[in-house]
Design a protein around this motif. Structure first.
Motif, mmCIF file in Angstrom:
data_model
loop_
_atom_site.group_PDB
_atom_site.id
_atom_site.type_symbol
_atom_site.label_atom_id
_atom_site.label_comp_id
_atom_site.label_asym_id
_atom_site.label_seq_id
_atom_site.Cartn_x
_atom_site.Cartn_y
_atom_site.Cartn_z
ATOM 1 N N ARG A 2 0.839 -1.198 0.000
ATOM 2 C CA ARG A 2 0.000 0.000 0.000
ATOM 3 C C ARG A 2 0.874 1.248 0.000
ATOM 4 N N ALA A 3 0.428 2.281 -0.690
ATOM 5 C CA ALA A 3 1.211 3.528 -0.774
ATOM 6 C C ALA A 3 1.427 4.125 0.615
ATOM 7 N N ASP A 4 0.457 3.935 1.519
ATOM 8 C CA ASP A 4 0.606 4.542 2.861
ATOM 9 C C ASP A 4 1.422 3.653 3.792
ATOM 10 N N GLY A 5 1.914 2.523 3.265
ATOM 11 C CA GLY A 5 2.783 1.677 4.094
ATOM 12 C C GLY A 5 2.034 0.789 5.046
ATOM 13 N N ALA A 6 0.694 0.967 5.127
ATOM 14 C CA ALA A 6 -0.092 0.097 6.017
ATOM 15 C C ALA A 6 -0.070 -1.312 5.444
ATOM 16 N N ARG A 7 0.031 -2.285 6.323
ATOM 17 C CA ARG A 7 0.131 -3.673 5.848
ATOM 18 C C ARG A 7 -1.176 -4.087 5.170
ATOM 19 N N ARG A 8 -1.074 -4.824 4.104
ATOM 20 C CA ARG A 8 -2.243 -5.313 3.395
ATOM 21 C C ARG A 8 -3.081 -6.221 4.301
ATOM 22 N N ARG A 9 -4.402 -6.231 4.094
ATOM 23 C CA ARG A 9 -5.310 -7.084 4.870
ATOM 24 C C ARG A 9 -6.248 -7.813 3.913
ATOM 25 N N PRO A 10 -5.701 -8.731 3.063
ATOM 26 C CA PRO A 10 -6.468 -9.280 1.932
ATOM 27 C C PRO A 10 -7.176 -10.612 2.175
ATOM 28 N N THR A 11 -7.020 -11.196 3.388
ATOM 29 C CA THR A 11 -7.489 -12.587 3.538
ATOM 30 C C THR A 11 -8.413 -12.729 4.744
ATOM 31 N N LEU A 12 -8.752 -13.978 5.051
ATOM 32 C CA LEU A 12 -9.768 -14.286 6.070
ATOM 33 C C LEU A 12 -9.256 -14.103 7.496
ATOM 34 N N TYR A 13 -7.952 -14.320 7.694
ATOM 35 C CA TYR A 13 -7.374 -14.275 9.046
ATOM 36 C C TYR A 13 -6.247 -13.245 9.059
ATOM 37 N N ASP A 14 -6.095 -12.557 10.204
ATOM 38 C CA ASP A 14 -5.073 -11.511 10.258
ATOM 39 C C ASP A 14 -3.689 -12.117 10.516
ATOM 40 N N THR A 15 -2.719 -11.248 10.735
ATOM 41 C CA THR A 15 -1.339 -11.737 10.861
ATOM 42 C C THR A 15 -1.131 -12.538 12.144
ATOM 43 N N ALA A 16 -2.093 -12.447 13.067
ATOM 44 C CA ALA A 16 -2.004 -13.238 14.317
ATOM 45 C C ALA A 16 -2.955 -14.430 14.253
ATOM 46 N N PHE A 17 -3.422 -14.735 13.051
ATOM 47 C CA PHE A 17 -4.290 -15.895 12.792
ATOM 48 C C PHE A 17 -5.668 -15.768 13.434
ATOM 49 N N ALA A 18 -6.080 -14.547 13.697
ATOM 50 C CA ALA A 18 -7.435 -14.319 14.223
ATOM 51 C C ALA A 18 -8.376 -14.066 13.051
ATOM 52 N N PRO A 19 -9.600 -14.590 13.126
ATOM 53 C CA PRO A 19 -10.540 -14.392 12.016
ATOM 54 C C PRO A 19 -10.941 -12.937 11.865
ATOM 55 N N LYS A 20 -11.198 -12.521 10.655
ATOM 56 C CA LYS A 20 -11.583 -11.146 10.320
ATOM 57 C C LYS A 20 -12.996 -11.130 9.746
ATOM 58 N N PRO A 21 -13.585 -9.937 9.645
ATOM 59 C CA PRO A 21 -14.936 -9.849 9.068
ATOM 60 C C PRO A 21 -15.057 -10.505 7.698
ATOM 61 N N MET A 22 -13.970 -10.573 6.930
ATOM 62 C CA MET A 22 -14.035 -11.214 5.604
ATOM 63 C C MET A 22 -14.417 -12.676 5.726
ATOM 64 N N ARG A 23 -13.955 -13.346 6.798
ATOM 65 C CA ARG A 23 -14.329 -14.764 6.961
ATOM 66 C C ARG A 23 -15.839 -14.879 7.193
ATOM 67 N N ALA A 24 -16.388 -14.010 8.012
ATOM 68 C CA ALA A 24 -17.837 -14.033 8.269
ATOM 69 C C ALA A 24 -18.600 -13.724 6.987
ATOM 70 N N ALA A 25 -18.036 -12.846 6.157
ATOM 71 C CA ALA A 25 -18.698 -12.496 4.886
ATOM 72 C C ALA A 25 -18.736 -13.693 3.955
ATOM 73 N N VAL A 26 -17.646 -14.459 3.927
ATOM 74 C CA VAL A 26 -17.625 -15.674 3.098
ATOM 75 C C VAL A 26 -18.663 -16.666 3.629
ATOM 76 N N ALA A 27 -18.694 -16.852 4.935
ATOM 77 C CA ALA A 27 -19.660 -17.789 5.533
ATOM 78 C C ALA A 27 -21.092 -17.356 5.223
ATOM 79 N N ASP A 28 -21.376 -16.073 5.365
ATOM 80 C CA ASP A 28 -22.733 -15.580 5.098
ATOM 81 C C ASP A 28 -23.110 -15.744 3.623
ATOM 82 N N ALA A 29 -22.141 -15.503 2.733
ATOM 83 C CA ALA A 29 -22.425 -15.642 1.293
ATOM 84 C C ALA A 29 -22.699 -17.104 0.946
ATOM 85 N N ILE A 30 -21.960 -18.009 1.586
ATOM 86 C CA ILE A 30 -22.196 -19.442 1.331
ATOM 87 C C ILE A 30 -23.586 -19.836 1.826
#
Ligand code: G3I
Length: 390
Positions: free
Chosen positions: A346-374
């Motif tokens: 990212r241009a602002d240097g903030a770490r990317r957050r592109p997947t289901l779990y964060d860098t500490a392996f904790a689930p993120k809202p994206m995982r819930a979104a995948v579950a809800d879509a399924i």
């Protein structure tokens, strides 16, 4: 061609040992994305990498990562280990050690395996030696031998352990929709006969397998020529009777602003028209590499995660509405190891957050979104998502 070396055996042994240590998948674990997907007639999975035992990598050998795979996945795909650049140190040798270890881990963990890929038909993704290979006095025959031997060797080695191949990856130039050429295809008489031979060889050697053309054409503005080029290629496969069963829709989404609802509403029309034309040709669909490049979003993780989740939900609500979609795979389970961080920080240097779990392996809202879509997706009727006979 050289057989397994002592090094192969050591790495494979490590893989098998680790595989034995692999947390056994808990089929039907109540919060498993794969268990949820199977209630709708689909599977859920992820890319995995090879890595040294207990390494801090997106590998099955990393207990933290293996735990995410065990929780949510029923199918895996090797991020890099089955590619020509990994398997082919020279025109006459193969190095299967790392991919063997991944396949062994999958068997021990009772996971299905997707084969990615039998050829990534672009000069930059072929092994260095391929571009300078001497095709001799009968170049067409030598090129057909080189390609055919590669596919036969790989497919015979794994037999029915792999029932799904990305036979060809990313053969369409997104800039103009034309097909890439390589020294291999120029020797063989052009890109079309090269891609056709890849699929025909795979069908002959793996009649059990679903054969997929995999590409990253997407729904964002700017993908119009890419989508058109893929449609042209698919129509050509059908016209020539080439045994292609499904389109792999990589789904490397890119956010285009904080208002997900408005963006989804703007993009879904073109996307539906594209998918309508694909399924009208009788192709199945596979979501093969889902992740979200969080562009034009605030640095704040809470706000960014929410918007990434909303894009994910909007995309999957449209795409999973097609009963031809049989599998949903993400391109890695954790932000910690995503390819995107190195590819386009990212241009602002903030770490990317592109997947289901964060860098500490904790689930993120994206995982819930995948579950809800399924949960919201229509259940597949079996014939829709199975391999099609040609
Ligand atoms: O293994 C070597 C290592 O020995 C060497 O020291 C190092 C530095 O040169 O390179 C390592 O190989 C790298 C490999 O990833 C493993 O980390 C390659 O350089 C690097 O190009 C490769 O990148 C992969 C990329 O495909 C190209 O193969 C990414 O990890 C992988 O996520 C990405 O995945 C692709 C899919 O296959 C197709 N769809 C798009 C997707 C994202 O680009």
């Amino acid at each position: 061609m050289q057989g397994p070396t002592r090094r192969d055996s050591l790495i494979l042994g490590a893989g098998l040992m680790l595989a034995g240590a692999a947390p056994a998948r808990v089929p039907g674990a109540q919060d498993s994305l794969d268990a949820l997907a199977r209630t709708r007639g689909m599977r859920f999975g992820s890319a995995v990498a090879w890595g040294p035992p207990r390494s801090d990598t997106g590998s099955f050998a990393n207990p933290n990562y293996a735990a995410l795979i065990a929780r949510d996945c029923g199918v895996i795909v090797a991020e890099n280990e089955m590619k020509w650049q990994a398997l082919r140190p020279s025109p006459t040798t193969f190095d299967f050690a790392r991919f063997d270890a991944i396949v062994a881990y999958a068997a021990a963990a009772r996971l299905a395996v997707r084969g990615h890929n039998l050829i990534w038909h672009q000069p930059k993704w072929m092994p260095h030696w391929a571009e300078s290979h001497d095709y001799g006095a009968t170049p067409k025959r030598e090129a057909a031998r080189l390609l055919g031997d590669h596919i036969r060797t790989v497919v015979r080695r794994y037999g029915t352990r792999i029932a799904d191949y990305d036979v060809v990856n990313e053969a369409v130039n997104p800039a103009d929709g034309t097909l890439y050429e390589t020294t291999l295809s120029r020797a063989l008489g052009g890109a079309e006969p090269t891609l056709d031979l890849a699929f025909r060889t795979a069908r002959a050697e793996a009649p059990h397998a679903r054969l997929v053309y995999n590409d990253y054409m997407s729904w964002e503005p700017g993908n119009e020529r890419h989508r058109a080029g893929v449609l042209r290629l698919l129509h050509g496969f059908r016209a020539r009777g080439v045994p292609v069963d499904a389109l792999g829709v990589q789904s490397h989404l890119i956010t285009i602003g904080a208002d997900a609802r408005a963006s989804v509403s703007r993009m879904q029309g073109d996307w539906r028209r594209f998918l309508d034309e694909v399924v009208a040709m009788g192709f199945g669909l596979v979501v093969t590499e889902l992740d979200v490049r969080d562009n034009a979003l605030p640095a704040d993780p809470v706000a960014r995660d929410r918007i990434v989740a909303d894009y994910t939900r909007g995309y999957l609500d449209v795409t999973l509405g097609y009963q031809q979609v049989s599998d949903i795979l993400v391109w890695g389970m954790s932000d910690r190891y995503s390819w995107i961080e190195g590819f386009e920080p990212r241009a602002d240097g903030a770490r990317r957050r592109p997947t289901l779990y964060d860098t500490a392996f904790a689930p993120k809202p994206m995982r819930a979104a995948v579950a809800d879509a399924i949960r919201a997706a229509p259940a597949r009727t079996p014939q829709r998502s199975e391999r099609r006979e040609i």
